[in-house]
Design a protein around this motif. Sequence first.
Motif, PDB file in Angstrom:
ATOM      1  N   TYR A  32     -20.219  13.793  24.185  1.00 56.51           N
ATOM      2  CA  TYR A  32     -20.987  14.486  23.441  1.00 56.51           C
ATOM      3  C   TYR A  32     -19.884  15.564  23.827  1.00 56.51           C
ATOM      4  N   VAL A  33     -18.357  15.967  22.859  1.00 58.87           N
ATOM      5  CA  VAL A  33     -18.146  17.241  24.410  1.00 58.87           C
ATOM      6  C   VAL A  33     -18.196  18.522  22.628  1.00 58.87           C
ATOM      7  N   PHE A  77     -21.130  20.132  26.699  1.00 54.18           N
ATOM      8  CA  PHE A  77     -20.523  18.757  27.064  1.00 54.18           C
ATOM      9  C   PHE A  77     -22.205  17.931  26.926  1.00 54.18           C
ATOM     10  N   ILE A  78     -23.053  17.426  26.726  1.00 56.11           N
ATOM     11  CA  ILE A  78     -23.698  16.483  25.909  1.00 56.11           C
ATOM     12  C   ILE A  78     -23.803  14.683  26.837  1.00 56.11           C
ATOM     13  N   LEU A  79     -23.929  14.534  27.860  1.00 53.36           N
ATOM     14  CA  LEU A  79     -24.267  12.841  27.950  1.00 53.36           C
ATOM     15  C   LEU A  79     -24.614  11.713  27.678  1.00 53.36           C
ATOM     16  N   GLN A  80     -24.705  11.382  26.344  1.00 56.93           N
ATOM     17  CA  GLN A  80     -25.202   9.917  26.571  1.00 56.93           C
ATOM     18  C   GLN A  80     -25.640   8.805  27.303  1.00 56.93           C
ATOM     19  N   ALA A  81     -26.611   8.925  28.133  1.00 61.84           N
ATOM     20  CA  ALA A  81     -27.038   7.927  29.197  1.00 61.84           C
ATOM     21  C   ALA A  81     -28.531   6.999  29.550  1.00 61.84           C
ATOM     22  N   GLU A  82     -28.424   5.750  30.398  1.00 64.28           N
ATOM     23  CA  GLU A  82     -29.564   5.095  30.565  1.00 64.28           C
ATOM     24  C   GLU A  82     -30.594   6.308  31.311  1.00 64.28           C
ATOM     25  N   GLN A  87     -12.635  17.764  35.696  1.00 64.46           N
ATOM     26  CA  GLN A  87     -13.269  17.036  36.315  1.00 64.46           C
ATOM     27  C   GLN A  87     -13.943  15.937  35.185  1.00 64.46           C
ATOM     28  N   ILE A  88     -14.756  17.345  34.783  1.00 65.61           N
ATOM     29  CA  ILE A  88     -15.890  15.913  33.234  1.00 65.61           C
ATOM     30  C   ILE A  88     -14.646  14.795  32.348  1.00 65.61           C
ATOM     31  N   HIS A  89     -13.855  15.363  31.858  1.00 71.09           N
ATOM     32  CA  HIS A  89     -12.457  14.282  31.153  1.00 71.09           C
ATOM     33  C   HIS A  89     -12.228  13.781  32.169  1.00 71.09           C
ATOM     34  N   GLU A  90     -11.691  14.062  33.124  1.00 70.77           N
ATOM     35  CA  GLU A  90     -10.489  12.952  34.190  1.00 70.77           C
ATOM     36  C   GLU A  90     -12.067  11.689  34.920  1.00 70.77           C
ATOM     37  N   LEU A  91     -13.314  12.110  35.335  1.00 70.82           N
ATOM     38  CA  LEU A  91     -13.988  11.346  34.943  1.00 70.82           C
ATOM     39  C   LEU A  91     -13.949   9.950  33.895  1.00 70.82           C
ATOM     40  N   ALA A  92     -14.722  10.613  32.996  1.00 67.53           N
ATOM     41  CA  ALA A  92     -14.769   9.823  31.760  1.00 67.53           C
ATOM     42  C   ALA A  92     -13.555   9.047  31.632  1.00 67.53           C
ATOM     43  N   ARG A  93     -13.140   9.944  31.403  1.00 71.06           N
ATOM     44  CA  ARG A  93     -11.137   8.368  31.344  1.00 71.06           C
ATOM     45  C   ARG A  93     -11.060   7.645  31.874  1.00 71.06           C
ATOM     46  N   LYS A  94     -11.618   7.606  33.696  1.00 69.21           N
ATOM     47  CA  LYS A  94     -11.823   6.600  34.231  1.00 69.21           C
ATOM     48  C   LYS A  94     -12.285   5.498  34.547  1.00 69.21           C
ATOM     49  N   MET A  95     -13.638   5.917  34.060  1.00 64.83           N
ATOM     50  CA  MET A  95     -15.031   5.688  33.979  1.00 64.83           C
ATOM     51  C   MET A  95     -15.155   4.320  32.641  1.00 64.83           C
ATOM     52  N   GLN A  96     -13.914   5.281  31.856  1.00 68.38           N
ATOM     53  CA  GLN A  96     -13.909   3.538  30.021  1.00 68.38           C
ATOM     54  C   GLN A  96     -14.768   4.628  29.251  1.00 68.38           C
ATOM     55  N   VAL A  97     -15.481   6.242  29.537  1.00 69.28           N
ATOM     56  CA  VAL A  97     -16.468   6.381  28.979  1.00 69.28           C
ATOM     57  C   VAL A  97     -15.949   7.106  27.413  1.00 69.28           C
ATOM     58  N   GLU A  98     -16.612   6.613  26.311  1.00 66.86           N
ATOM     59  CA  GLU A  98     -16.021   6.583  25.009  1.00 66.86           C
ATOM     60  C   GLU A  98     -16.476   8.824  25.029  1.00 66.86           C
ATOM     61  N   VAL A  99     -15.745   8.786  24.488  1.00 65.19           N
ATOM     62  CA  VAL A  99     -15.996  10.534  24.284  1.00 65.19           C
ATOM     63  C   VAL A  99     -15.656  10.870  22.484  1.00 65.19           C
ATOM     64  N   LYS A 100     -16.860  11.286  22.263  1.00 64.04           N
ATOM     65  CA  LYS A 100     -16.922  11.819  20.953  1.00 64.04           C
ATOM     66  C   LYS A 100     -17.087  13.599  20.679  1.00 64.04           C
ATOM     67  N   TYR A 101     -16.592  13.486  19.892  1.00 58.88           N
ATOM     68  CA  TYR A 101     -16.202  15.264  19.586  1.00 58.88           C
ATOM     69  C   TYR A 101     -17.427  16.029  18.827  1.00 58.88           C
ATOM     70  N   MET A 102     -17.934  16.880  18.843  1.00 55.82           N
ATOM     71  CA  MET A 102     -19.387  17.061  18.071  1.00 55.82           C
ATOM     72  C   MET A 102     -19.473  18.231  17.521  1.00 55.82           C
ATOM     73  N   ASN A 103     -19.902  18.616  16.202  1.00 56.18           N
ATOM     74  CA  ASN A 103     -20.196  20.158  16.322  1.00 56.18           C
ATOM     75  C   ASN A 103     -21.443  20.668  16.892  1.00 56.18           C
ATOM     76  N   LYS A 104     -21.570  22.075  17.487  1.00 58.98           N
ATOM     77  CA  LYS A 104     -21.903  23.101  17.599  1.00 58.98           C
ATOM     78  C   LYS A 104     -23.696  22.529  17.304  1.00 58.98           C
ATOM     79  N   GLY A 105     -24.034  22.688  15.714  1.00 58.62           N
ATOM     80  CA  GLY A 105     -25.499  22.945  14.997  1.00 58.62           C
ATOM     81  C   GLY A 105     -25.346  21.481  15.785  1.00 58.62           C
ATOM     82  N   ASP A 106     -25.287  20.323  15.942  1.00 63.98           N
ATOM     83  CA  ASP A 106     -25.675  18.659  16.655  1.00 63.98           C
ATOM     84  C   ASP A 106     -25.853  18.626  18.141  1.00 63.98           C
ATOM     85  N   MET A 107     -24.862  19.282  18.782  1.00 63.04           N
ATOM     86  CA  MET A 107     -24.913  19.458  19.521  1.00 63.04           C
ATOM     87  C   MET A 107     -26.348  20.588  20.014  1.00 63.04           C
TER      88      MET A 107
END
Length: 259
Positions: free
Chosen positions: A92-93, A142-147, A110-130
Amino acid sequence: PPSRYRDERTESYGSSSAKTRGFDSERDFDERYAADEDEFERDYDAEEDDRYKETEVSELQNVMRSGNDFVYGVSSVLAALAANRREFIRLYVQESTNLAKRKDKNAVVQIHELARKMQVEVKYMNKGDMNNMANQRPHQGFILQAEQLQTVNITALPTHTATESRPPVWLVLDEVWDPQNFGALLRSAYFLGVSGVAVSAKNSCPLSPVVSKASVGALEKIEVHAARNLVRFLEESRENGWRVVGTSLRGDAIDSKQL
C-alpha cells in the motif's frame, strides 16, 4: 421508493372514499399519507447511508481482519522486501506522494523496484485509511501486507569449534514483552553482528510490525529462535561449549570489563 405511497393514494381514491378506509375526511387521509411518506423517506435515506458506509468500511476491515501483518515504515518495508522471508500480499502506497521532496527518495525507489521485480501488487490508498491500517503509527506512506514472521524452534546451541576466526555470539532474551525494547535490542544485535537471537517461547513479545519498525527493519533480517525451556536451553548450550554470561543488577555482579 417513496412514490409508491402517492400511487397507492391515487388508487385508493379511485376505488373507494377516505371514509371507507377508516378516515373521517380526505384531508385526514392526505395528512396521514404525507406523514407516512416523510417517515419512509427518512428511513430509506438512513438505510442507504448505512449500506454506503458498510461498503466503504468493509473492504478495509476485511483486509485488516485477514490475520496478516501490516509492516509499516520505509526502513521496515524495504528490509522485508529485501530479506524476502515473508509471503507478500500487497504493498500500500499513500496517494499523492511527492517523491522529489522526500529525503528517503533512494529507499522509496528501491521499494518500488523490489515490488515490481517480485510482482507484489501495489495499491494506492488515502492517508486516513493507511493511518487506520497502521493503528495511527507513522507509516511514512508505505505499508506492506504480508504473512507473519514465525520464530524458529531451538533446544540448544550447537557445538562450535575454537578454530573459527570470530567466535559466535548469541543474544538470549527472557520476558521482554515491550515491542519497542525488543525492537531496539534486535537493532543493536544486528548492528553489532550477533550470530543469532533466542527468546523464551512463552514469555516474549510476538514478532509484530511494531517490533519491525522499532528495529528499523532488523527483525526482517535476523531469525529469532524460541526455546520452550530457556533454563534447559542455556544448560545444554553450556554443555556444548558455550560460555553463558547474564546481566544482573546485583551489587556483587562482575564488571563486563573483567570477563
